[in-house]
Motif scaffolding. Structure first.
Motif, PDB file in Angstrom:
ATOM      1  N   ASP A  97       0.838  -1.199   0.000  1.00  0.00           N
ATOM      2  CA  ASP A  97       0.000   0.000   0.000  1.00  0.00           C
ATOM      3  C   ASP A  97       0.878   1.256   0.000  1.00  0.00           C
ATOM      4  OD1 ASP A  97      -2.310  -1.604  -0.038  1.00  0.00           O
ATOM      5  OD2 ASP A  97      -2.308  -1.758   2.139  1.00  0.00           O
ATOM      6  N   ASN A  98       0.757   2.100   1.035  1.00  0.00           N
ATOM      7  CA  ASN A  98       1.535   3.348   1.065  1.00  0.00           C
ATOM      8  C   ASN A  98       2.751   3.242   1.987  1.00  0.00           C
ATOM      9  OD1 ASN A  98       0.166   3.369   3.529  1.00  0.00           O
ATOM     10  ND2 ASN A  98       0.013   5.587   3.547  1.00  0.00           N
ATOM     11  N   THR A  99       3.146   2.015   2.286  1.00  0.00           N
ATOM     12  CA  THR A  99       4.307   1.769   3.143  1.00  0.00           C
ATOM     13  C   THR A  99       5.261   0.835   2.403  1.00  0.00           C
ATOM     14  OG1 THR A  99       2.855   1.931   5.069  1.00  0.00           O
ATOM     15  CG2 THR A  99       5.025   0.963   5.426  1.00  0.00           C
ATOM     16  N   ALA A 100       6.546   1.043   2.634  1.00  0.00           N
ATOM     17  CA  ALA A 100       7.543   0.176   1.993  1.00  0.00           C
ATOM     18  C   ALA A 100       8.735   0.011   2.915  1.00  0.00           C
ATOM     19  CB  ALA A 100       7.987   0.785   0.672  1.00  0.00           C
ATOM     20  N   TRP A 101       9.446  -1.098   2.715  1.00  0.00           N
ATOM     21  CA  TRP A 101      10.715  -1.239   3.415  1.00  0.00           C
ATOM     22  C   TRP A 101      11.791  -1.540   2.390  1.00  0.00           C
ATOM     23  CZ3 TRP A 101       6.698  -4.646   4.289  1.00  0.00           C
ATOM     24  CH2 TRP A 101       6.890  -5.979   3.924  1.00  0.00           C
ATOM     25  N   VAL A 102      12.952  -0.991   2.688  1.00  0.00           N
ATOM     26  CA  VAL A 102      14.122  -1.149   1.835  1.00  0.00           C
ATOM     27  C   VAL A 102      15.242  -1.705   2.710  1.00  0.00           C
ATOM     28  CG1 VAL A 102      15.822   0.036   0.392  1.00  0.00           C
ATOM     29  CG2 VAL A 102      13.425   0.800   0.391  1.00  0.00           C
ATOM     30  N   ARG A 103      15.872  -2.761   2.230  1.00  0.00           N
ATOM     31  CA  ARG A 103      17.038  -3.334   2.918  1.00  0.00           C
ATOM     32  C   ARG A 103      18.223  -3.242   1.966  1.00  0.00           C
ATOM     33  NH1 ARG A 103      15.859  -6.684   7.376  1.00  0.00           N
ATOM     34  NH2 ARG A 103      13.667  -7.231   7.573  1.00  0.00           N
ATOM     35  N   HIS A 104      19.387  -2.931   2.512  1.00  0.00           N
ATOM     36  CA  HIS A 104      20.601  -2.953   1.717  1.00  0.00           C
ATOM     37  C   HIS A 104      21.818  -3.052   2.619  1.00  0.00           C
ATOM     38  CE1 HIS A 104      19.810   1.587   1.886  1.00  0.00           C
ATOM     39  NE2 HIS A 104      20.802   1.388   2.719  1.00  0.00           N
ATOM     40  N   LYS A 105      22.955  -3.298   1.976  1.00  0.00           N
ATOM     41  CA  LYS A 105      24.252  -3.258   2.649  1.00  0.00           C
ATOM     42  C   LYS A 105      24.848  -1.890   2.319  1.00  0.00           C
ATOM     43  CE  LYS A 105      24.018  -7.544   4.044  1.00  0.00           C
ATOM     44  NZ  LYS A 105      24.650  -8.720   3.557  1.00  0.00           N
ATOM     45  N   LEU A 106      25.458  -1.279   3.319  1.00  0.00           N
ATOM     46  CA  LEU A 106      26.083   0.027   3.152  1.00  0.00           C
ATOM     47  C   LEU A 106      27.558  -0.092   3.505  1.00  0.00           C
ATOM     48  CD1 LEU A 106      24.812   3.444   4.422  1.00  0.00           C
ATOM     49  CD2 LEU A 106      27.125   2.709   4.927  1.00  0.00           C
ATOM     50  N   ALA A 107      28.403   0.353   2.595  1.00  0.00           N
ATOM     51  CA  ALA A 107      29.839   0.464   2.863  1.00  0.00           C
ATOM     52  C   ALA A 107      30.191   1.921   2.632  1.00  0.00           C
ATOM     53  CB  ALA A 107      30.642  -0.443   1.939  1.00  0.00           C
ATOM     54  N   GLY A 108      30.851   2.523   3.592  1.00  0.00           N
ATOM     55  CA  GLY A 108      31.165   3.931   3.438  1.00  0.00           C
ATOM     56  C   GLY A 108      32.375   4.362   4.226  1.00  0.00           C
ATOM     57  N   ASN A 109      32.818   5.556   3.904  1.00  0.00           N
ATOM     58  CA  ASN A 109      33.895   6.204   4.640  1.00  0.00           C
ATOM     59  C   ASN A 109      33.298   7.403   5.360  1.00  0.00           C
ATOM     60  OD1 ASN A 109      36.145   4.559   3.769  1.00  0.00           O
ATOM     61  ND2 ASN A 109      35.779   5.444   1.751  1.00  0.00           N
ATOM     62  N   THR A 110      33.774   7.620   6.572  1.00  0.00           N
ATOM     63  CA  THR A 110      33.258   8.708   7.392  1.00  0.00           C
ATOM     64  C   THR A 110      34.385   9.639   7.810  1.00  0.00           C
ATOM     65  OG1 THR A 110      33.521   7.405   9.412  1.00  0.00           O
ATOM     66  CG2 THR A 110      31.378   7.284   8.303  1.00  0.00           C
ATOM     67  N   ASN A 111      33.984  10.807   8.266  1.00  0.00           N
ATOM     68  CA  ASN A 111      34.907  11.788   8.819  1.00  0.00           C
ATOM     69  C   ASN A 111      34.174  12.507   9.956  1.00  0.00           C
ATOM     70  OD1 ASN A 111      37.339  13.152   9.016  1.00  0.00           O
ATOM     71  ND2 ASN A 111      36.669  14.778   7.638  1.00  0.00           N
ATOM     72  N   ASN A 112      33.652  11.728  10.886  1.00  0.00           N
ATOM     73  CA  ASN A 112      32.852  12.274  11.983  1.00  0.00           C
ATOM     74  C   ASN A 112      33.711  13.114  12.917  1.00  0.00           C
ATOM     75  OD1 ASN A 112      30.842  10.765  10.828  1.00  0.00           O
ATOM     76  ND2 ASN A 112      30.861   9.171  12.379  1.00  0.00           N
ATOM     77  N   LYS A 113      33.321  14.362  13.085  1.00  0.00           N
ATOM     78  CA  LYS A 113      34.061  15.311  13.941  1.00  0.00           C
ATOM     79  C   LYS A 113      35.534  15.357  13.555  1.00  0.00           C
ATOM     80  CE  LYS A 113      31.023  14.661  17.907  1.00  0.00           C
ATOM     81  NZ  LYS A 113      30.928  14.237  19.304  1.00  0.00           N
ATOM     82  N   GLY A 114      35.824  15.185  12.251  1.00  0.00           N
ATOM     83  CA  GLY A 114      37.188  15.262  11.772  1.00  0.00           C
ATOM     84  C   GLY A 114      37.998  13.986  11.922  1.00  0.00           C
ATOM     85  N   VAL A 115      37.380  12.909  12.382  1.00  0.00           N
ATOM     86  CA  VAL A 115      38.077  11.639  12.574  1.00  0.00           C
ATOM     87  C   VAL A 115      37.645  10.665  11.474  1.00  0.00           C
ATOM     88  CG1 VAL A 115      38.474   9.704  14.132  1.00  0.00           C
ATOM     89  CG2 VAL A 115      38.175  12.017  15.066  1.00  0.00           C
ATOM     90  N   ALA A 116      38.618  10.230  10.664  1.00  0.00           N
ATOM     91  CA  ALA A 116      38.320   9.316   9.559  1.00  0.00           C
ATOM     92  C   ALA A 116      37.934   7.935  10.088  1.00  0.00           C
ATOM     93  CB  ALA A 116      39.529   9.198   8.644  1.00  0.00           C
ATOM     94  N   GLY A 117      37.008   7.295   9.379  1.00  0.00           N
ATOM     95  CA  GLY A 117      36.573   5.960   9.759  1.00  0.00           C
ATOM     96  C   GLY A 117      35.885   5.272   8.597  1.00  0.00           C
ATOM     97  N   THR A 118      35.439   4.042   8.837  1.00  0.00           N
ATOM     98  CA  THR A 118      34.699   3.284   7.823  1.00  0.00           C
ATOM     99  C   THR A 118      33.429   2.731   8.454  1.00  0.00           C
ATOM    100  OG1 THR A 118      35.871   1.236   8.324  1.00  0.00           O
ATOM    101  CG2 THR A 118      36.776   2.608   6.557  1.00  0.00           C
ATOM    102  N   ALA A 119      32.476   2.446   7.605  1.00  0.00           N
ATOM    103  CA  ALA A 119      31.221   1.853   8.058  1.00  0.00           C
ATOM    104  C   ALA A 119      30.865   0.701   7.131  1.00  0.00           C
ATOM    105  CB  ALA A 119      30.107   2.893   8.055  1.00  0.00           C
ATOM    106  N   LYS A 120      30.508  -0.429   7.725  1.00  0.00           N
ATOM    107  CA  LYS A 120      29.987  -1.578   6.984  1.00  0.00           C
ATOM    108  C   LYS A 120      28.733  -2.006   7.728  1.00  0.00           C
ATOM    109  CE  LYS A 120      34.293  -3.070   5.007  1.00  0.00           C
ATOM    110  NZ  LYS A 120      35.276  -4.122   4.849  1.00  0.00           N
ATOM    111  N   LEU A 121      27.579  -1.731   7.100  1.00  0.00           N
ATOM    112  CA  LEU A 121      26.303  -1.879   7.793  1.00  0.00           C
ATOM    113  C   LEU A 121      25.289  -2.656   6.964  1.00  0.00           C
ATOM    114  CD1 LEU A 121      25.935   1.888   8.794  1.00  0.00           C
ATOM    115  CD2 LEU A 121      26.891   0.066  10.213  1.00  0.00           C
ATOM    116  N   ALA A 122      24.370  -3.290   7.651  1.00  0.00           N
ATOM    117  CA  ALA A 122      23.130  -3.776   7.062  1.00  0.00           C
ATOM    118  C   ALA A 122      22.058  -2.801   7.534  1.00  0.00           C
ATOM    119  CB  ALA A 122      22.821  -5.192   7.523  1.00  0.00           C
ATOM    120  N   VAL A 123      21.248  -2.326   6.602  1.00  0.00           N
ATOM    121  CA  VAL A 123      20.299  -1.258   6.914  1.00  0.00           C
ATOM    122  C   VAL A 123      18.880  -1.684   6.532  1.00  0.00           C
ATOM    123  CG1 VAL A 123      19.671   1.152   6.444  1.00  0.00           C
ATOM    124  CG2 VAL A 123      22.078   0.498   6.531  1.00  0.00           C
TER     125      VAL A 123
END
Length: 144
Positions: A97-123
Motif C-alpha cells: 500500500d503506502n508503506t515500503a521497506w528497503v534493505r541494503h548493505k552500506l559500505a562507506g567512509n566517514t569523517n565524523n568530527k574530523g576523525v576518519a573511519g569506515t562503516a559496513k552496515l546492514a540497513v
C-alpha cells in the motif's frame, strides 16, 4: 428472483474489479528516493534531508544511538556525522500500500568530527508515501 440477485451481485463485483486500476509499480520511485537520500547525506543538504524524511523520523545507528529528524539533520549539517562516501549493494524493495521497506548493505567512509573511519552496515529503512512522495519514517542499521 434468486437468479436476478446473483446476476446483480456478479455485475457489481465485476464492475468494481474492472474499475480498480492496478497498483503502480512503486519500486523505481523508492529506489530514486533512496538515491536522493544517499546524495543528501553525502552533501549534508539540509533542504533535501528535510524533504525526504517524515516529521516522525526515528533514525537508528549501529551503535544504538537513536535520533529524531531534527537531531539527524543537525548532525549531518554540522559535520558531527559526515559520510565522505556511501556505496549501497544488495538492495531489496518491498511495497505494501503506502508503506515500503528497503534493505541494503552500506559500505562507506566517514569523517565524523574530523576523525576518519569506515562503516559496513546492514540497513533497514521504512518509507511511507505522503502527498505523493516517498519519505523516510524509520531507519535501523547493524554492523556487519
Amino acid at each position: 428472483m434468486k437468479t436476478l440477485k446473483c446476476l446483480i451481485l456478479l455485475l457489481f463485483v465485476a464492475g468494481n474489479l474492472l474499475a480498480t486500476e492496478p497498483p503502480k509499480n512503486e519500486k523505481p520511485a523508492l529506489e530514486q528516493a533512496v538515491e536522493k537520500l544517499r546524495k543528501a547525506i553525502l552533501d549534508a543538504d539540509k533542504t533535501a534531508l528535510d524533504a525526504l524524511t517524515t516529521e516522525q523520523l526515528t533514525y537508528g545507528h549501529s551503535n544504538g544511538l537513536i535520533e529524531d529528524k531534527a537531531v539527524f539533520i543537525k548532525a549531518l549539517v554540522t559535520g558531527e556525522s559526515d559520510f565522505t562516501s556511501i556505496d549501497l549493494t544488495e538492495q531489496t524493495v518491498t511495497v505494501v500500500d503506502n508503506t515500503a521497506w528497503v534493505r541494503h548493505k552500506l559500505a562507506g567512509n566517514t569523517n565524523n568530527k574530523g576523525v576518519a573511519g569506515t562503516a559496513k552496515l546492514a540497513v533497514l529503512m521504512v518509507w511511507v508515501k505522503q502527498k505523493g512522495d516517498w519519505k523516510l519514517l524509520a531507519r535501523q542499521a547493524v554492523k556487519i
